[in-house]
Design a protein around this motif. Structure first.
Motif, PDB file in Angstrom:
ATOM      1  N   THR A 190      75.140 -49.209  40.145  1.00 16.66           N
ATOM      2  CA  THR A 190      76.511 -49.049  39.622  1.00 16.66           C
ATOM      3  C   THR A 190      77.813 -49.009  40.834  1.00 16.66           C
ATOM      4  O   THR A 190      78.681 -49.358  40.627  1.00 16.66           O
ATOM      5  CB  THR A 190      76.743 -47.793  38.954  1.00 16.66           C
ATOM      6  OG1 THR A 190      75.952 -46.601  39.889  1.00 16.66           O
ATOM      7  CG2 THR A 190      75.940 -47.662  37.608  1.00 16.66           C
ATOM      8  N   SER A 223      71.565 -36.602  37.236  1.00 15.68           N
ATOM      9  CA  SER A 223      72.355 -37.272  38.331  1.00 15.68           C
ATOM     10  C   SER A 223      71.230 -37.802  39.262  1.00 15.68           C
ATOM     11  O   SER A 223      70.438 -36.999  39.906  1.00 15.68           O
ATOM     12  CB  SER A 223      73.502 -36.447  38.890  1.00 15.68           C
ATOM     13  OG  SER A 223      73.823 -36.944  40.175  1.00 15.68           O
ATOM     14  N   GLN A 224      70.946 -39.000  39.429  1.00 18.11           N
ATOM     15  CA  GLN A 224      70.043 -39.364  40.470  1.00 18.11           C
ATOM     16  C   GLN A 224      70.960 -39.993  41.837  1.00 18.11           C
ATOM     17  O   GLN A 224      71.405 -39.180  42.743  1.00 18.11           O
ATOM     18  CB  GLN A 224      69.013 -40.472  40.226  1.00 18.11           C
ATOM     19  CG  GLN A 224      67.995 -40.072  39.460  1.00 18.11           C
ATOM     20  CD  GLN A 224      66.895 -41.061  38.940  1.00 18.11           C
ATOM     21  OE1 GLN A 224      66.722 -42.100  39.682  1.00 18.11           O
ATOM     22  NE2 GLN A 224      66.087 -40.843  37.791  1.00 18.11           N
ATOM     23  N   CYS A 225      71.472 -41.199  41.626  1.00 18.38           N
ATOM     24  CA  CYS A 225      72.189 -41.595  42.772  1.00 18.38           C
ATOM     25  C   CYS A 225      73.648 -40.988  42.811  1.00 18.38           C
ATOM     26  O   CYS A 225      74.377 -40.946  43.722  1.00 18.38           O
ATOM     27  CB  CYS A 225      72.453 -43.192  42.813  1.00 18.38           C
ATOM     28  SG  CYS A 225      73.371 -43.836  41.825  1.00 18.38           S
ATOM     29  N   GLY A 226      73.903 -40.680  41.723  1.00 19.35           N
ATOM     30  CA  GLY A 226      75.268 -39.905  41.293  1.00 19.35           C
ATOM     31  C   GLY A 226      76.482 -40.766  41.164  1.00 19.35           C
ATOM     32  O   GLY A 226      77.525 -40.317  41.093  1.00 19.35           O
ATOM     33  N   PHE A 227      76.315 -41.949  41.182  1.00 14.75           N
ATOM     34  CA  PHE A 227      77.555 -42.752  41.447  1.00 14.75           C
ATOM     35  C   PHE A 227      78.057 -42.919  39.781  1.00 14.75           C
ATOM     36  O   PHE A 227      79.434 -42.849  39.773  1.00 14.75           O
ATOM     37  CB  PHE A 227      77.393 -44.298  41.748  1.00 14.75           C
ATOM     38  CG  PHE A 227      78.685 -44.859  42.225  1.00 14.75           C
ATOM     39  CD1 PHE A 227      79.302 -44.698  43.324  1.00 14.75           C
ATOM     40  CD2 PHE A 227      78.875 -45.919  41.249  1.00 14.75           C
ATOM     41  CE1 PHE A 227      80.117 -45.381  43.662  1.00 14.75           C
ATOM     42  CE2 PHE A 227      80.300 -46.495  41.621  1.00 14.75           C
ATOM     43  CZ  PHE A 227      80.961 -46.192  43.016  1.00 14.75           C
ATOM     44  N   CYS A 228      77.361 -42.982  38.994  1.00 15.70           N
ATOM     45  CA  CYS A 228      77.785 -43.061  37.592  1.00 15.70           C
ATOM     46  C   CYS A 228      78.353 -41.440  37.014  1.00 15.70           C
ATOM     47  O   CYS A 228      79.026 -41.338  36.079  1.00 15.70           O
ATOM     48  CB  CYS A 228      76.985 -43.270  36.473  1.00 15.70           C
ATOM     49  SG  CYS A 228      75.276 -42.154  36.387  1.00 15.70           S
ATOM     50  N   CYS A 268      74.283 -46.088  33.352  1.00 20.33           N
ATOM     51  CA  CYS A 268      73.543 -45.531  34.380  1.00 20.33           C
ATOM     52  C   CYS A 268      72.465 -46.445  34.705  1.00 20.33           C
ATOM     53  O   CYS A 268      71.598 -46.632  33.606  1.00 20.33           O
ATOM     54  CB  CYS A 268      73.307 -44.042  34.015  1.00 20.33           C
ATOM     55  SG  CYS A 268      71.914 -43.535  35.372  1.00 20.33           S
ATOM     56  N   ARG A 269      72.231 -46.840  35.878  1.00 20.80           N
ATOM     57  CA  ARG A 269      71.053 -47.747  36.295  1.00 20.80           C
ATOM     58  C   ARG A 269      69.982 -46.759  36.700  1.00 20.80           C
ATOM     59  O   ARG A 269      68.779 -47.356  36.879  1.00 20.80           O
ATOM     60  CB  ARG A 269      71.597 -48.539  37.274  1.00 20.80           C
ATOM     61  CG  ARG A 269      70.635 -49.645  37.858  1.00 20.80           C
ATOM     62  CD  ARG A 269      70.340 -50.534  36.469  1.00 20.80           C
ATOM     63  NE  ARG A 269      70.049 -51.994  36.827  1.00 20.80           N
ATOM     64  CZ  ARG A 269      69.408 -52.772  35.874  1.00 20.80           C
ATOM     65  NH1 ARG A 269      69.264 -52.480  34.804  1.00 20.80           N
ATOM     66  NH2 ARG A 269      68.968 -54.093  36.253  1.00 20.80           N
ATOM     67  N   CYS A 270      69.977 -45.582  37.217  1.00 26.81           N
ATOM     68  CA  CYS A 270      68.983 -44.771  37.672  1.00 26.81           C
ATOM     69  C   CYS A 270      68.252 -43.892  36.559  1.00 26.81           C
ATOM     70  O   CYS A 270      67.113 -43.950  36.811  1.00 26.81           O
ATOM     71  CB  CYS A 270      69.353 -43.969  38.698  1.00 26.81           C
ATOM     72  SG  CYS A 270      70.532 -44.274  40.178  1.00 26.81           S
ATOM     73  N   THR A 271      68.886 -43.286  35.795  1.00 23.32           N
ATOM     74  CA  THR A 271      68.154 -42.390  35.008  1.00 23.32           C
ATOM     75  C   THR A 271      67.614 -42.889  33.738  1.00 23.32           C
ATOM     76  O   THR A 271      66.769 -42.062  33.077  1.00 23.32           O
ATOM     77  CB  THR A 271      69.318 -41.068  34.658  1.00 23.32           C
ATOM     78  OG1 THR A 271      70.164 -41.752  33.797  1.00 23.32           O
ATOM     79  CG2 THR A 271      69.764 -40.683  35.687  1.00 23.32           C
TER      80      THR A 271
HETATM   81  S1  FES Z   1      72.522 -41.704  38.458  1.00 21.72           S
HETATM   82 FE1  FES Z   1      72.640 -43.777  39.643  1.00 21.72          FE
HETATM   83  S2  FES Z   1      73.823 -44.919  38.127  1.00 21.72           S
HETATM   84 FE2  FES Z   1      73.475 -43.256  37.059  1.00 21.72          FE
END
Ligand code: FES
Ligand code: FES
Lengths: 189, 927
Positions: B253, A110-115, A147-150
């Motif tokens: 997201t 989990s980075q930004c955590g939104f997904c 997921c856009r971050c990980t």
């Molecule tokens: S942790 Fe940011 S979109 Fe998955």
């Protein structure tokens, strides 16, 4: 311009709706065309269930309906009537995180955590069904979640780690339990 | 540990097992000492076991072996996995209204009238606002404020804001959106960026006397460094390519969302998922015409930024205006489609790249011409225009650099800053060009690079001071781990391997709003009270990259505390000192440095208190795990809490404020500050791909990704950033594209048609961390958030060439594009069946040995320079025979900087160079 959410159809007014959300029976009055995601977020108090696109493309809104992953943005609330709905808020037992939750923090899932809520409910269902999935099975389980971050790699790592914990039968610590020693550690000599 | 002499013995008092002189809660409990420090985390220079192949660092003595360098879970991770993290749309205030935005259906039009009467009649509608409610302009850069909260006079792209309406619930707001009638006069819109260079009857913006002709050119740059005229005579191999890069969107997201609330005292709190809360703060004050102190910007959790949440946005203004009008909190949440209307993604670009090599395999010239499509507004574009040029002047030593850049307004959603800001497209062009040069010279492309690298502690041709460089190690590591020599130009048709490098700023050296010599870039406050926990106030925006964690780690390390004793308060502008926010990869470098300097003050006080209690020699004291003790006799010392309480006597809580300022750097020519940074990150990737020659489908199989981040403070997060960057770059190179139809309409504003890679498209990525120990970075660290994105694009492009022998000059490399190229190649070579194509092969020329020898020699030079602190200066140009210790323009006038095009150039300009054919109005004498 296209409007994805057209709630404008005449509603027959409030209709009663009953379902169990994270083990608690909710009796709500909803509009007859209400979308499950809206009901969960606006009425059932599950703000952990996220809205990323509202058209079934991102998987952020995933919840479990009777144990099955569903995209709540594409589900009419009426379809989930009388069902057992599990959202991300229902995964932990008190302060004992579900291993999948603990591992998403530990292993970088989990980075930004939104997904994250979407991934968590989907993979918890996977582990429920198959406690030691292969990497390929993990990937297939999360293919509907973006997921856009990980870049997904650490998500797969997290699921693998959680599966190890689950199969070993360990449980995850409770962060609120009293500490016998305010300075845990060990002696030097 | 053995005792030395007896000077520390029984001075003051010694802690005895179970015999503490006074028992305070947490002062040691039943344990005598805390956890022994992990010697593996303590640097060699401090007697520990952590190897330091890059020399020692000024922060070495602060390392307590607690958390720096350990893979660390994000400190806010538990909020995220339990669903308790509140993002923009999760802020629900009592009495809230829901607002919707009325957007333009036209590309370019005058707004003649707005009739809200029908909407007002709808029960449940509470407030409506239009452009008339907010006359002041704003924009992220003070020099290019060209946005309004809602259209004043003109709309500039489909989706531009016209009005907004707040209602009791969402359904009513959407219905009201329909009932607001807007009358437009449609104007001729422009969509092709090339048209932006021409005179136009109604330019999209009017900059008054600064306007360039009657064109839509928003910014133009001309720069020449070094011996540009000499290129033709020196070059024996030249590469030329015209690139077309599609625009891409951040596709975070979380769609944008905002909540505005004016409290009873008349102060505004704006809850917004922002990367750069401080700029919003300023813009709100401008637009609402209230002083900044009347505003509190509350950053919520941010569901992905990547640059897409770093402008002050018009919808943020709208919510504040509606909340002011209605007296109630107002929430606005975007549909996914609206995210594309606000955009600020990577600029669609046309880049002409010319690279030249001389007979020694040196890069004797880079000539770049970049035309970038800014869409309807300026956003960060001023900077982007520079970055497209200056950010590819390293890591190589070059003899001449020519850059012309222009950014034009078109009637599209605005482009802006996106991860790898301004550097990604031109980097892709440079690195594929180098691959082609290597091919022409019949040498290995990695060796070509290795033989042309700038050494550590040098200056680029543009005058950027470069400190640590781990470029060579990155290249060597990926070469070795990918088994490059066995694979390159040796694999069967359809399989390929390619290399790409990157170079990126670690924090922009120039704060946008103030003089860097006067004010700091970042400030951090600490407060420690009786409980011993440390409260850190910082304005750095945690956007998922782990900035809160890095700050917590830095403080914990300096004070010798475990991470759970640190709590970060970084949300509100009311409590957080000003920080410029999460952009230009600045947070770890600047904010952690500020945090360290604050923590050092506290550390000093704790050491003083320890000396006072124990009487020990201050020089010998070190900090371990919640304990301060004499290094040579650990029994002499006190617990952290004892020292803290001593320090608090007579004064209460300890507070400290630390700040970071960039050192003076750079040259003075126009635009010299763009691209300046206190440090730079470097990276090299090798990608292995499979191309289906019959369908043109490309699949990336594996990526070896080496990134020099100085020092990985949190290796888990650094790896996450590398892998995540690969994901985003792979999207751009293979599938992502904002597609505009024939009439200029955006055809794919959704995540179904705008294709970001899913888990199945992702290759296995091997992140390789190279730690070059930057002298000014916090514990040696540099950035890891944006730089890792750059190399993946060219690595994939080059691998595709290796696989099928065609070079693409248009991104993304979709199957249809690639197939067309393969078919064309077959046709020109008279091959009937694509499967009979030959993939490229390599036989080394004599130059290969020359390069290898030079690389070897440079490798020694670099090692010496990085270990030896009193090294001579080194300027770009030394490879070409100039005196390395003097800036090239001081030894040879051919190297002087030129920022104005000559008449000769203007007679035959390149594409973006055409922008210089027009005269600014003030110089025309007609305005
Ligand atoms: S942790 Fe940011 S979109 Fe998955
Ligand atoms: S919100 Fe349901 S899939 Fe995106």
């Amino acid at each position: 311009m296209v409007q994805h959410r057209l709630p404008m159809l005449p509603s027959a007014g409030d209709v009663p709706w009953v379902a169990s959300v994270n083990g608690v029976e909710k009796q709500l009055n909803i509009e007859n065309n209400a979308i499950l995601l809206d009901v969960l977020r606006d009425q059932a108090g599950s703000l952990g269930t996220k809205r990323g696109c509202d058209m079934g493309t991102c998987g952020c809104c995933s919840v479990l309906v009777n144990g099955e992953p569903r995209l709540s943005c594409l589900t009419l609330a009426a379809e989930a009537e009388d069902c057992e709905i599990t959202t991300v808020e229902g995964l932990a037992e008190g302060h004992h995180l579900h291993p999948i939750q603990a591992m998403f923090t530990e292993c970088g899932g989990s980075q930004c955590g939104f997904c994250t809520p979407g991934f968590l409910v989907v993979t918890s269902a996977l582990l429920e069904e198959n406690p030691s999935p292969s990497d390929e099975e993990i990937k297939c389980a999360i293919e509907g979640n973006l997921c856009r971050c990980t870049g997904y790699q650490q998500i797969v790592d997290s699921v693998r780690a959680a599966s190890e914990i689950l199969t070993s039968g360990e449980s995850v610590a409770d962060s609120t339990s009293p500490k016998s020693d305010p300075h845990p550690g060990f002696s030097r000599e | 540990m053995a005792k030395e002499g007896n000077e520390d013995e029984m001075v003051g008092y010694r802690q005895q097992p179970g015999k503490l002189p006074f028992a305070k809660p947490g002062s040691g409990g039943k344990e005598r000492f805390s956890r022994p420090t992990d010697e593996g985390l303590i640097p060699e220079s401090q007697g520990g076991e952590l190897a330091q192949p890059w020399g020692s660092h000024r922060h070495d003595n602060l390392v307590s072996g607690q958390v720096i360098g350990k893979p660390t879970a994000l400190v806010d991770g538990r909020w995220k996995v339990t669903g308790q993290a509140q993002y923009g749309d999760d802020i629900r205030l009592p009495g809230e209204l829901i607002a919707r935005i009325i957007r333009s259906p036209h590309h370019y039009a005058r707004v003649l009238s707005i009739d809200c009467s029908k909407a007002f009649e709808l029960p449940g509608v509470v407030a409506i606002a239009t452009g008339a409610d907010a006359a002041n302009k704003f924009g992220v850069l003070p020099v290019t404020k060209d946005e309004h909260a809602m259209a004043v006079d003109k709309v500039r792209h489909v989706g531009d804001l016209v009005a907004c309406v707040a209602a009791e619930d969402e359904a009513t707001a959407r219905e009201a959106e329909r009932l607001i009638e807007v009358e437009y006069e449609i104007l001729d819109s422009i969509h092709d960026m090339r048209d932006g260079l021409k005179n136009n009857e109604y330019p999209i913006h009017d900059r008054g006397k600064y306007h360039i002709g009657n064109t839509n050119v928003q910014k133009r740059v001309f720069q020449e460094f070094g011996d540009v005229d000499g290129i033709k005579t020196n070059a024996i191999a030249s590469h030329k390519e015209n690139w077309l890069f599609a625009g891409v969107n951040h596709a975070a997201t979380e769609p944008h969302a905002v909540v505005a609330h004016w409290d009873p005292s008349g102060r505004l709190t704006l809850y917004t998922p922002q990367q750069v809360p401080h700029y919003v703060h300023r813009a709100l004050a401008d637009v609402l015409e209230i002083p900044m102190h009347q505003i509190n910007v509350h950053r919520t959790f941010v569901g992905g930024g990547f640059g897409g949440k770093s402008d002050p946005f018009p919808h943020e203004m709208c919510s504040a205006i509606l909340a002011r009008k209605s007296g109630r909190p107002v929430r606005i949440t975007f549909d996914r489609e609206e995210v594309y209307w606000i955009n600020r993604g990577r600029h669609p670009s046309r880049i002409e790249m010319n690279l030249h090599a001389d007979d020694k395999g040196r890069i004797c010239g880079i000539e770049t011409d970049a035309l970038i499509d800014g869409g309807g507004f300026a956003s960060f574009g001023h900077v982007t225009t520079y970055y497209n040029g200056v950010l590819h002047t390293a890591p190589y030593e070059i003899e001449a650099f020519h850059y012309t850049g222009a950014r034009v307004w078109t009637n599209k959603p605005a482009s802006g800053a996106m991860r790898g800001h301004g550097a990604v497209n031109s980097r892709c062009a440079v690195e594929t060009g180098l691959d082609d040069l290597a091919e022409q010279l019949s040498v290995d492309p990695i060796d070509l690079r290795l033989a042309n690298l700038l050494p550590p502690h040098s200056a680029t041709i543009t005058g950027f001071r470069v400190t640590s460089i781990g470029m060579r190690e990155c290249l060597e590591r990926v070469k070795e781990e990918s088994c490059w020599d066995e694979k390159f130009r040796k694999m069967p048709l359809g399989k390929g391997i390619g290399i790409g490098c990157g170079f990126f700023i670690s924090g922009s050296g120039l704060p946008i709003h103030w003089d860097p010599n006067k004010f700091p870039h970042a400030t951090v406050h600490l407060k420690i009270d009786m409980d011993g926990g440390v409260t850190v106030h910082t304005g750095a925006a945690e956007i998922g990259q782990g900035s809160d964690t890095v700050v917590a780690q830095s403080v914990a390390e300096v004070l010798g505390l475990p991470l759970d004793m640190i709590r970060i308060r970084s949300r509100e502008s009311d409590t957080a000192p000003v920080d410029l926010g999460s952009y230009s990869s600045r947070v770890t470098f600047m904010n952690a440095n500020a945090a360290i300097s604050a923590a050092m003050q506290i550390r000093d006080e704790l050491l003083d208190a320890t000396v006072e209690i124990t009487g020990a020699d201050r020089e010998k004291l070190v900090i371990g795990d919640r304990r301060i003790f004499a290094k040579n006799d650990p029994a002499v010392g006190v617990s952290y809490l004892e020292a803290l309480h001593k320090a608090q006597e007579d004064r209460g809580a300890l507070v400290a404020s630390g700040a970071y300022r960039t050192p003076p750097m750079g040259r003075v020519h126009k635009g010299a500050a763009a691209g300046l940074a206190p440090a730079y990150s470097f990276s090299a990737y090798v990608a292995e791909v499979s191309v289906d020659v019959e369908t043109g489908q490309t699949k990336v199989d594996k990526v070896w990704a080496a990134h020099d981040c100085g020092k990985a403070l949190n290796p888990l997060a650094v790896k996450g950033q590398i892998i995540g960057s690969c994901h985003m770059g792979m999207g751009q190179v293979l599938s992502e594209e904002m597609r505009y139809g024939r009439n200029g309409h955006l055809m794919n504003p959704d995540l179904l048609d705008y294709k970001i890679p899913s888990v199945h498209e992702m290759p296995e990525i091997i992140p390789i961390i190279v730690e070059s120990n930057d002298p000014e970075g916090p514990f040696g660290a540099k950035e890891a958030g944006e730089g890792p994105l750059l190399p993946i694009l060219p690595a994939v492009c080059n691998a595709v060439y290796d696989a099928v022998g065609v070079r693409t000059a248009e991104l993304p490399i979709t199957p249809d594009r690639l197939l067309r190229l393969i078919e064309r190649k077959c046709k020109t070579e008279g091959i009937d069946d694509q499967l009979d194509l030959q993939s490229p092969r390599l036989a080394h020329s004599e130059l290969q040995a020359v390069l290898a020898a030079r690389a070897e020699e440079h490798s020694k030079r670099d090692l010496e320079r990085r270990m030896n602190d009193d090294r001579e200066p080194y300027h770009n140009g030394a490879l070409f025979g100039l005196d390395p210790t003097t800036p090239p323009d001081e030894v040879d006038e051919r190297w002087a900087v030129n920022v104005i095009p000559s008449d000769d150039y203007l007679a035959e300009p390149r594409l973006a160079g055409n922008a210089w054919k027009h005269t600014e109005r003030r110089h025309r004498g007609d305005s």
